[in-house]
Enzyme design. Structure first.
Site, short mmCIF file in Angstrom:
data_model
loop_
_atom_site.label_atom_id
_atom_site.label_comp_id
_atom_site.label_asym_id
_atom_site.label_seq_id
_atom_site.Cartn_x
_atom_site.Cartn_y
_atom_site.Cartn_z
N HIS A 41 0.84 -1.20 0.00
CA HIS A 41 0.00 0.00 0.00
C HIS A 41 0.87 1.25 0.00
O HIS A 41 2.08 1.17 0.21
CB HIS A 41 -0.93 0.02 1.22
CG HIS A 41 -2.08 -0.92 1.12
ND1 HIS A 41 -1.99 -2.25 1.47
CD2 HIS A 41 -3.36 -0.74 0.68
CE1 HIS A 41 -3.15 -2.84 1.26
NE2 HIS A 41 -3.99 -1.94 0.78
N LYS A 74 -0.40 4.75 4.58
CA LYS A 74 -1.24 3.79 5.30
C LYS A 74 -0.56 3.40 6.60
O LYS A 74 0.59 2.95 6.61
CB LYS A 74 -1.51 2.55 4.44
CG LYS A 74 -2.49 1.56 5.08
CD LYS A 74 -2.88 0.48 4.09
CE LYS A 74 -3.81 -0.55 4.71
NZ LYS A 74 -5.08 0.03 5.17
#
Length: 212
Positions: free
Chosen positions: A127, A131
């Site tokens: 990600h 995040k």
């Protein structure tokens, strides 16, 4: 629909707001780090924020007595239990991933889980650098679908919306299932489906699997 969004200034919140307005729904209420935006009472609340904001979301859902769609990752067990208690009074849709493709991924993993005894199995998720939780909620969902303890590797790189790969290997071959989110639009579309599903329900606890 008249919607409210917790975290409406965040990446996912903006994507959801833009899609709903594109589909002629109205953003009338929001809560973010800068405080509350109020135009009128929403018909449902959508939360894609942080676990630390969960109690605020819970309070507003109780105050407005409206359905909740929550995609916040990193929730603690007690927060999930609180959602189930809340669902006795209002409908709740909870998922760590609102992508249709991930739902198909989970079905494939469930199909394979009894056929890979003795294989090496690992999950890799990637990600964007912003995040905060590791591993991702989706990686946990994949692990749960396999009904076994599986190592998860987490990468935080650039602006990746979300990549998940399930690797399965024996001494002679490697099998993999992968999913790549090309944009957050994929998740926002799932939230819209969830809103249409939940808007007229009286109560109950649902996942995105129930929606599709």
């Amino acid at each position: 629909m008249k919607i409210g969004i917790v975290g409406y200034k965040g990446r996912m919140g903006k994507e959801i707001k833009d899609l709903f307005e594109e589909k002629n729904h109205e953003f009338v209420w929001g809560y973010d780090k800068d405080g509350e935006y109020f135009q009128e009472k929403p018909q449902l609340i959508i939360d894609f924020s942080l676990p630390e904001v969960f109690e605020k979301t819970e309070d507003y859902v109780k105050k407005f007595k409206v359905p909740l769609i929550i995609g916040t990752t990193g929730l603690q067990d007690e927060q999930i239990e609180a959602l189930k208690t809340l669902s006795k009074d209002v409908p709740v849709v909870q998922s760590y991933n609102f992508s249709i493709g991930i739902q198909l991924f989970l079905k494939m993993a469930d199909l394979l889980k009894d056929k890979i005894y003795g294989w090496d199995v690992e999950i890799v998720e990637t990600h964007h650098r912003f995040k905060k939780d590791k591993p991702s909620g989706t990686a946990k969902m994949i692990k749960e679908s396999l009904d076994k303890d599986v190592p998860i590797s987490s990468l935080r790189l650039g602006n990746v919306a979300g990549d998940h790969v399930l690797y399965m290997a024996n001494l002679g071959e490697v099998l993999s299932i992968s999913h790549r989110a090309l944009s957050r639009r994929a998740f926002a579309e799932g939230v819209l489906k969830s809103a249409e599903f939940v808007i007229n329900k009286k109560n109950g606890y649902f996942t995105f699997t129930d929606v599709i």
